[in-house]
Design an enzyme around this catalytic site. Structure first.
Site, PDB file in Angstrom:
ATOM      1  CB  THR A 125      -0.988   0.104   1.191  1.00 19.65           C
ATOM      2  OG1 THR A 125      -1.505   1.441   1.231  1.00 19.65           O
ATOM      3  CG2 THR A 125      -0.373  -0.172   2.542  1.00 19.65           C
ATOM      4  CG  ASP A 127      -2.857   4.490   1.963  1.00 20.56           C
ATOM      5  OD1 ASP A 127      -2.537   5.291   1.073  1.00 20.56           O
ATOM      6  OD2 ASP A 127      -3.982   3.955   2.027  1.00 20.56           O
ATOM      7  CG  HIS A 277      -6.196   7.649  -8.434  1.00 20.74           C
ATOM      8  ND1 HIS A 277      -7.191   8.561  -8.179  1.00 20.74           N
ATOM      9  CD2 HIS A 277      -6.558   6.504  -7.819  1.00 20.74           C
ATOM     10  CE1 HIS A 277      -8.125   7.981  -7.451  1.00 20.74           C
ATOM     11  NE2 HIS A 277      -7.770   6.740  -7.213  1.00 20.74           N
ATOM     12  CD  GLN A 279      -0.467  11.179  -3.789  1.00 19.72           C
ATOM     13  OE1 GLN A 279      -0.075  11.408  -2.660  1.00 19.72           O
ATOM     14  NE2 GLN A 279      -1.738  11.279  -4.127  1.00 19.72           N
TER      15      GLN A 279
HETATM   16  O1  F6P Z   1      -5.239   2.848  -0.148  1.00 17.14           O
HETATM   17  C1  F6P Z   1      -4.635   3.473  -1.222  1.00 17.14           C
HETATM   18  C2  F6P Z   1      -5.422   4.668  -1.656  1.00 17.14           C
HETATM   19  O2  F6P Z   1      -4.729   5.253  -2.739  1.00 17.14           O
HETATM   20  C3  F6P Z   1      -5.709   5.706  -0.569  1.00 17.14           C
HETATM   21  O3  F6P Z   1      -4.601   6.516  -0.282  1.00 17.14           O
HETATM   22  C4  F6P Z   1      -6.880   6.425  -1.173  1.00 17.14           C
HETATM   23  O4  F6P Z   1      -7.690   7.033  -0.189  1.00 17.14           O
HETATM   24  C5  F6P Z   1      -7.635   5.331  -1.858  1.00 17.14           C
HETATM   25  O5  F6P Z   1      -6.709   4.305  -2.121  1.00 17.14           O
HETATM   26  C6  F6P Z   1      -8.303   5.737  -3.140  1.00 17.14           C
HETATM   27  O6  F6P Z   1      -9.044   4.682  -3.602  1.00 17.14           O
HETATM   28  P1  F6P Z   1      -9.624   4.533  -5.085  1.00 17.14           P
HETATM   29  O7  F6P Z   1      -8.488   4.070  -5.951  1.00 17.14           O
HETATM   30  O8  F6P Z   1     -10.667   3.498  -4.934  1.00 17.14           O
HETATM   31  O9  F6P Z   1     -10.105   5.868  -5.523  1.00 17.14           O
END
Ligand code: F6P
Length: 349
Positions: A125, A127, A277, A279
């Site tokens: 992740t 995160d 995204h 990132q």
């Molecule tokens: O868990 C990774 C992450 O990129 C978080 O930082 C973010 O809140 C979430 O996923 C975004 O999710 P999605 O790709 O479903 O928009």
């Protein structure tokens, strides 16, 4: 042995490096490998793709995942867990390597606890909020991308005498914001774990202006609650109260809201940027490629040893096996010491 692999949750740079490493070690042992397509959905539907040397060649540097991903939760799909177990048995599979974050690995831990399901985990992740491991792979890449963005925002902020608010991912953990804020030299760092008020930010910016520096970068985590001296606070979530199958609200928008507050209260021209995204996309850093590869090799060894219910983890400089249960029991958020370090580093004391 016939081994399945799946990638679940948000994609992240380094997933393919893990797949390649698991494959290399498994092929050396004459094990067969299949990819369950699109995370737990592929397991529930029995959608498996054979992975041979040709499929895993040339993927080390590629972002995303060659076997797709989703936020499917088998425990939230009718008959999901039963189907998954049936399809697994029908495909003659002996083990599963689940590559994911707290959600994906939470399901893996539950399957192991309930059925002794033969699964091992790999911590993924951007995160970095998984317990049991010092770092998840993907985090280093995301920090590098956010740092580069902050560097770029500096020059435009300075040219226009503006405040630039940069909204950084991380959900309920501020790791990405703390690390990229330190590395990029942000002037204020706001994370979900700290109740920093908008007034404190404005006072800090005012000091900076008074000292002659008439621009600033404010790094804010998407999960930071807009907090005021009055004690009022607000979670700015795009589609609240909608949630995904794991109960997560889709975050986003706090940067813009904060930007308006700063402009209104401090009077400085302010703009906001959402890194979003960006990132998660693109090629992994060298550090993430190495970490992901080491995790993949360890996961293949855990499978070989029959050490199910374990996750490959980084402890210091060693790759070890830890219990999936322990790794998913609670989220690893930013402790006070790290926030103090960040504040000292950026001169916000
Ligand atoms: O868990 C990774 C992450 O990129 C978080 O930082 C973010 O809140 C979430 O996923 C975004 O999710 P999605 O790709 O479903 O928009």
């Amino acid at each position: 042995m016939r081994v399945a692999l799946l990638t679940g949750g948000g994609d992240c740079p380094g997933l393919n490096a893990v797949i390649r490493a698991v494959a290399r070690k498994s092929f050396a042992r004459d094990y067969e490998l299949v990819g369950a397509l699109e995370g737990w959905r592929g397991m529930i539907e029995g959608n498996f793709k054979p992975l041979g040397p040709a499929e895993v060649s040339g993927i080390l540097h590629r972002g995303g995942t060659i076997i797709g991903t989703s936020r499917t939760n088998p425990y939230k799909v009718e008959g999901g867990v039963e189907n998954l177990r049936e399809k697994f048995a029908a495909a003659g599979l002996d083990a599963l390597v689940a590559i994911g974050g707290e959600d994906t690995l939470g399901v893996a831990a539950k399957l192991y606890d309930e059925f002794q399901f033969p699964v091992v985990g790999v911590p993924k992740t951007i995160d970095n909020d998984l317990s049991g491991t010092d770092y998840t792979f993907g985090f280093d890449t995301a920090v590098s991308i956010a740092t580069e963005a902050i560097d770029r925002l500096h020059t435009t902020a300075e040219s226009h005498n503006r405040v630039l608010v940069v909204e950084i991912m991380g959900r309920h953990a501020g790791w990405l914001t703390v690390h990229s804020g330190i590395a990029g030299g942000a002037d204020a760092i706001l994370i979900p774990e700290q109740k920093t008020t908008v007034e404190e930010v404005c006072a800090h910016l005012k000091k900076r202006w008074d000292s002659g520096k008439k621009f600033a970068i404010v790094a804010v985590s998407e999960g930071y609650e807009l907090t005021f001296q009055s004690g009022e606070s607000e979670m700015v979530a795009k589609d609240a109260p909608a949630t995904d199958q794991f109960g997560h609200v889709l975050l986003g928008g706090v940067g813009a809201a904060l930007s308006k507050e700063i402009e209104k209260r401090a009077g400085y021209e302010t703009r906001s940027v959402v890194l979003g995204h960006t990132q998660r996309g693109g090629t992994p850093t060298a550090r993430d490629r190495v970490l992901a590869t080491r995790y993949g090799l360890k996961a293949a060894d855990l499978v070989h040893e029959g050490a199910f219910g374990q996750m490959a983890a980084l402890r210091g400089d060693d790759i070890v096996g830890v219990s999936l249960h322990e790794a998913t029991a609670e989220l690893k958020t930013v402790p006070q010491e790290w926030f103090e370090t960040a504040k000292a580093a950026i001169g916000w004391l």
